[in-house]
Design a protein around this motif. Structure first.
Motif, PDB file in Angstrom:
ATOM      1  N   LEU A 182       0.810  -1.209   0.000  1.00 21.74           N
ATOM      2  CA  LEU A 182       0.000   0.000   0.000  1.00 21.74           C
ATOM      3  C   LEU A 182       0.844   1.261   0.000  1.00 21.74           C
ATOM      4  O   LEU A 182       1.953   1.290   0.523  1.00 21.74           O
ATOM      5  CB  LEU A 182      -0.871   0.039   1.246  1.00 21.74           C
ATOM      6  N   LEU A 183       0.255   2.291  -0.551  1.00 12.86           N
ATOM      7  CA  LEU A 183       0.836   3.620  -0.447  1.00 12.86           C
ATOM      8  C   LEU A 183      -0.116   4.440   0.421  1.00 12.86           C
ATOM      9  O   LEU A 183      -1.304   4.550   0.119  1.00 12.86           O
ATOM     10  CB  LEU A 183       0.958   4.244  -1.839  1.00 12.86           C
ATOM     11  N   ILE A 184       0.399   4.990   1.520  1.00 14.46           N
ATOM     12  CA  ILE A 184      -0.457   5.695   2.482  1.00 14.46           C
ATOM     13  C   ILE A 184      -0.001   7.140   2.611  1.00 14.46           C
ATOM     14  O   ILE A 184       1.190   7.436   2.651  1.00 14.46           O
ATOM     15  CB  ILE A 184      -0.411   5.010   3.868  1.00 14.46           C
ATOM     16  N   ASP A 185      -1.004   8.014   2.664  1.00 13.59           N
ATOM     17  CA  ASP A 185      -0.762   9.442   2.779  1.00 13.59           C
ATOM     18  C   ASP A 185      -0.813   9.857   4.249  1.00 13.59           C
ATOM     19  O   ASP A 185      -1.649   9.351   4.995  1.00 13.59           O
ATOM     20  CB  ASP A 185      -1.897  10.122   1.994  1.00 13.59           C
ATOM     21  N   VAL A 186       0.080  10.759   4.679  1.00  9.57           N
ATOM     22  CA  VAL A 186      -0.113  11.344   6.009  1.00  9.57           C
ATOM     23  C   VAL A 186      -0.309  12.849   5.867  1.00  9.57           C
ATOM     24  O   VAL A 186       0.286  13.488   5.012  1.00  9.57           O
ATOM     25  CB  VAL A 186       1.038  11.058   7.006  1.00  9.57           C
ATOM     26  N   ASP A 187      -1.147  13.368   6.746  1.00 12.46           N
ATOM     27  CA  ASP A 187      -1.610  14.745   6.627  1.00 12.46           C
ATOM     28  C   ASP A 187      -1.335  15.536   7.908  1.00 12.46           C
ATOM     29  O   ASP A 187      -1.798  16.660   8.066  1.00 12.46           O
ATOM     30  CB  ASP A 187      -3.126  14.695   6.319  1.00 12.46           C
ATOM     31  N   SER A 188      -0.582  14.936   8.832  1.00 16.21           N
ATOM     32  CA  SER A 188      -0.234  15.653  10.062  1.00 16.21           C
ATOM     33  C   SER A 188       0.814  14.851  10.814  1.00 16.21           C
ATOM     34  O   SER A 188       1.020  13.666  10.534  1.00 16.21           O
ATOM     35  CB  SER A 188      -1.469  15.826  10.965  1.00 16.21           C
ATOM     36  N   ASP A 189       1.455  15.513  11.767  1.00 15.69           N
ATOM     37  CA  ASP A 189       2.459  14.861  12.596  1.00 15.69           C
ATOM     38  C   ASP A 189       1.837  13.696  13.379  1.00 15.69           C
ATOM     39  O   ASP A 189       2.406  12.622  13.502  1.00 15.69           O
ATOM     40  CB  ASP A 189       3.034  15.914  13.559  1.00 15.69           C
ATOM     41  N   GLU A 190       0.632  13.946  13.882  1.00 20.06           N
ATOM     42  CA  GLU A 190      -0.018  12.906  14.677  1.00 20.06           C
ATOM     43  C   GLU A 190      -0.316  11.666  13.831  1.00 20.06           C
ATOM     44  O   GLU A 190      -0.082  10.537  14.270  1.00 20.06           O
ATOM     45  CB  GLU A 190      -1.322  13.444  15.293  1.00 20.06           C
ATOM     46  N   GLU A 191      -0.815  11.883  12.617  1.00 20.71           N
ATOM     47  CA  GLU A 191      -1.084  10.740  11.727  1.00 20.71           C
ATOM     48  C   GLU A 191       0.184   9.942  11.485  1.00 20.71           C
ATOM     49  O   GLU A 191       0.172   8.708  11.474  1.00 20.71           O
ATOM     50  CB  GLU A 191      -1.656  11.223  10.386  1.00 20.71           C
ATOM     51  N   LEU A 192       1.293  10.652  11.292  1.00 29.18           N
ATOM     52  CA  LEU A 192       2.568   9.973  11.054  1.00 29.18           C
ATOM     53  C   LEU A 192       2.960   9.122  12.264  1.00 29.18           C
ATOM     54  O   LEU A 192       3.357   7.964  12.129  1.00 29.18           O
ATOM     55  CB  LEU A 192       3.648  11.006  10.730  1.00 29.18           C
TER      56      LEU A 192
END
Ligand SMILES: *Cc1c(COP(=O)(O)O)cnc(C)c1O
Length: 476
Positions: A182-192
C-alpha cells in the motif's frame, strides 16, 4: 406583533404595514421592468457558458456518445426511446465513457511520464463502473474505511490502491498494514506517529507520502482548511519519514484544486511541489521519486469545450518538472473520470413564468444533483423536431429550496412534453443522494447496449424503511 382577530376584515394587517402596496410599487421593488438581458446576467453568475442551439444540435462533437438522428437523441447509437420508457426519471451511467476518460488522462501524462492513475472512488460508488475500471488496470484512491471495503469487495489489488483520509481509526490502520504494497498518505504529525506505531507492530513497512499545499490559499482550500500542511511542516514530516525504521519515504502529495479548468494553475501547483522536493533533497541528500499530483480537474467535456484538453495539463506538468530526474507521477482524478460518465433523463413536472423568465421544473432533484454552479447540469432536448421555436429556460428542481440545475438552457418549445437530458451527472451525485423531499430517479448502467437497473422505486422504499423506520409499500 399585534394579534389579528377574525373580525378585523384585514384592518389589523393594514395597520401593520402602514400602507397597502400598489401594483406600481410592487413592480418597481422587484425590478420587473429591468432590461431582460441585464436580468439574465444577474440571475446566472457561475458555471460554464450556456450551450447554444448549434452546439446542442452538434453535441456529438463534444460528447461522441450523444447524437441526434431522425430528430431523436441517441445514446451510444441507441435511440433514447429504446432505453427509457419515460415513466420515471433515470440517472444512466456510461461505464465506457469513464473508461475512455481514464485512458485519455493516462495517455496524456504517459507521453511524458511514468504515471499511474488512481480514480478517486469517492466521486462514484457504482459497482459496474468501477468494475470496468478495475478490468482496465486502473488504480483507485480511497478516503475512508468505507471506501477501503468497497474497493476490496470489487477486487482492486492493494498495489493499485492509494490511501488518503484524515485520522484513520486504529482498526482501519491495522487492517491496512496487513497489506504490504500500500501507499499511504499522512496529513499531520499525529497521523505519522500513529502510523509508525502501528507499522512497528505489524512488521510491514508501508510506503508513505506527505500531503502538502503548494498553492496559496483560495476559496476552496482557504487558510483555515484542515487539509494538507505548509512547506515548513512538510519538511519536518519528510525528515521524520526518512529516518523512520518502520516507514518508507515515498514522496509528496498535493490535492489542492477543485474543478480546475486552467492548465497554468495546475502547472504552478506542480512547479511549487517540485521546488519543495528539490529543497528536501538539497537539505538532506535524500532522494524521493514520487509526486502525487492529486485530482481537482474539471469534467472532461467542459475542459475540451473550453479549449483546454487534459493534454495541456500534462504539458504544463512536463514543463514544471523539466530537469527533475527519475520522477514517478501519480494522479487521483475523480470528476474528470466520472463527471460526464452519467446522464440524467428527466421528465418535466411543469413550467412557470415569473418576472420574464421561463422556469422548467425537472423531476430529477437537487437531492441527487447538488447544485455546484448555476449551470452545473446543462440540459438538452430528447427530440429536435423541425419547426419548433427554441426558448431559453431556467431549469430548476422540485424540492422546496431555491436550487437551480441549469440556467439559460436553450430548448425547443416541446421539450417539457418529451423530457430533457442533463449532462455531467456522474461525479458526486449518486454518492450524495438523499432520500429527502422528492423521489430519487431510477439509477441504471448502460452496459453492452442494455440498461441494467441498479436502483428503482422498490429499492427506494426499502432504503426509506431502513433509514427512517417507515414502510411506504402499498401507500399511494
Ligand atoms: C476528492 C479527492 C480527489 C478527487 O477530486 P476531484 O475534484 O473529483 O478530481 C483526489 N484526491 C483527494 C485527496 C481527494 O480528496
Amino acid at each position: 406583533m399585534p394579534a389579528i382577530s377574525p373580525h378585523d376584515h384585514g384592518q389589523g394587517l393594514r395597520s401593520m404595514n402602514q400602507s397597502v402596496p400598489t401594483r406600481e410599487s410592487v413592480t418597481t421593488v422587484r425590478g420587473i421592468n429591468d432590461d431582460g438581458l441585464e436580468g439574465l446576467r444577474a440571475l446566472s453568475r457561475t458555471g460554464p457558458p450556456a450551450f447554444s442551439q448549434t452546439e446542442i444540435e452538434n453535441i456529438d462533437r463534444l460528447l461522441p456518445y450523444l447524437t441526434y438522428a431522425d430528430q431523436q437523441l441517441l445514446i451510444s447509437g441507441i435511440p433514447v426511446s429504446r432505453l427509457w420508457d419515460g415513466s420515471h426519471s433515470m440517472l444512466l451511467y456510461l461505464p465506457d465513457r469513464a473508461l475512455d476518460n481514464y485512458w485519455s488522462i493516462q495517455s496524456a501524462f504517459g507521453r511524458y511520464f511514468n504515471v499511474t492513475v488512481h480514480c478517486a472512488v469517492k466521486a462514484c460508488y457504482v459497482g459496474r463502473v468501477l468494475e470496468h475500471l478495475n478490468e482496465a488496470g486502473a488504480g483507485v484512491e480511497i478516503a475512508s474505511e468505507l471506501e477501503w471495503r468497497l474497493v476490496r469487495r470489487l477486487g482492486f489489488p492493494a498495489s493499485r490502491t492509494v490511501v488518503n483520509g484524515m485520522s484513520p481509526p486504529v482498526h482501519h490502520l491495522q487492517r491496512l498494514l496487513a497489506e504490504d504494497e500500500l501507499l499511504i498518505d499522512v496529513d499531520s504529525d499525529e497521523e505519522l506517529e500513529h502510523l509508525e506505531w502501528q507499522a512497528a507492530r505489524s512488521g510491514v513497512r508501508p510506503r508513505v507520502m506527505v500531503r502538502v499545499n503548494p498553492l496559496p490559499p483560495d476559496g476552496f482550500f482557504s487558510e483555515r482548511s484542515k487539509l494538507g500542511v505548509g512547506f515548513e511542516e512538510a519538511l519536518l514530516l519528510l525528515e521524520k519519514l526518512a529516518q523512520s525504521q518502520h516507514l518508507q519515504l515515498a514522496g509528496l502529495h498535493a490535492h489542492q484544486l477543485a474543478r480546475c479548468a486552467d492548465p497554468a494553475r495546475f502547472g504552478l501547483m506542480v512547479r511549487h511541489l517540485a521546488e519543495l522536493q528539490q529543497a528536501f533533497t538539497t537539505l538532506t541528500g535524500t532522494e524521493m521519486g514520487l509526486l502525487d499530483l492529486g485530482g481537482g480537474v474539471e469534467t472532461r467535456y467542459l475542459l475540451e469545450r473550453a479549449g483546454h484538453p487534459i493534454d495541456e495539463f500534462a504539458a504544463e506538468a512536463r514543463d514544471a518538472l523539466a530537469g527533475v530526474d527519475n520522477v514517478q507521477i501519480m494522479l487521483e482524478p475523480g470528476r474528470y473520470i466520472f463527471g460526464d460518465a452519467a446522464l440524467a433523463l428527466s421528465r418535466v413536472r411543469g413550467t412557470k413564468r415569473k418576472d420574464g423568465y421561463d422556469w422548467l421544473i425537472a423531476e430529477v432533484g437537487s437531492n441527487l444533483l447538488p447544485p455546484t454552479s448555476d449551470r452545473a447540469y446543462p440540459a438538452l432536448p430528447l427530440r429536435i423536431a423541425e419547426g419548433q421555436v427554441w426558448n431559453r429556460y431556467q431549469v430548476a428542481d422540485p424540492t422546496p429550496t431555491p436550487a437551480r440545475l441549469c440556467l439559460d438552457a436553450m430548448l425547443p418549445a416541446d421539450a417539457p412534453e418529451h423530457g430533457i437530458v442533463m449532462l455531467g451527472c456522474g461525479a458526486y451525485t449518486a454518492v450524495r443522494a438523499s432520500l429527502w423531499s422528492n423521489d430519487l430517479p431510477d439509477i441504471a448502467v448502460l452496459s453492452g447496449g442494455r440498461v441494467e437497473m441498479v436502483f428503482d422505486r422498490r429499492s427506494q422504499d426499502t432504503a426509506f424503511a431502513a433509514l427512517y423506520g417507515v414502510n411506504l409499500e402499498g401507500v399511494v
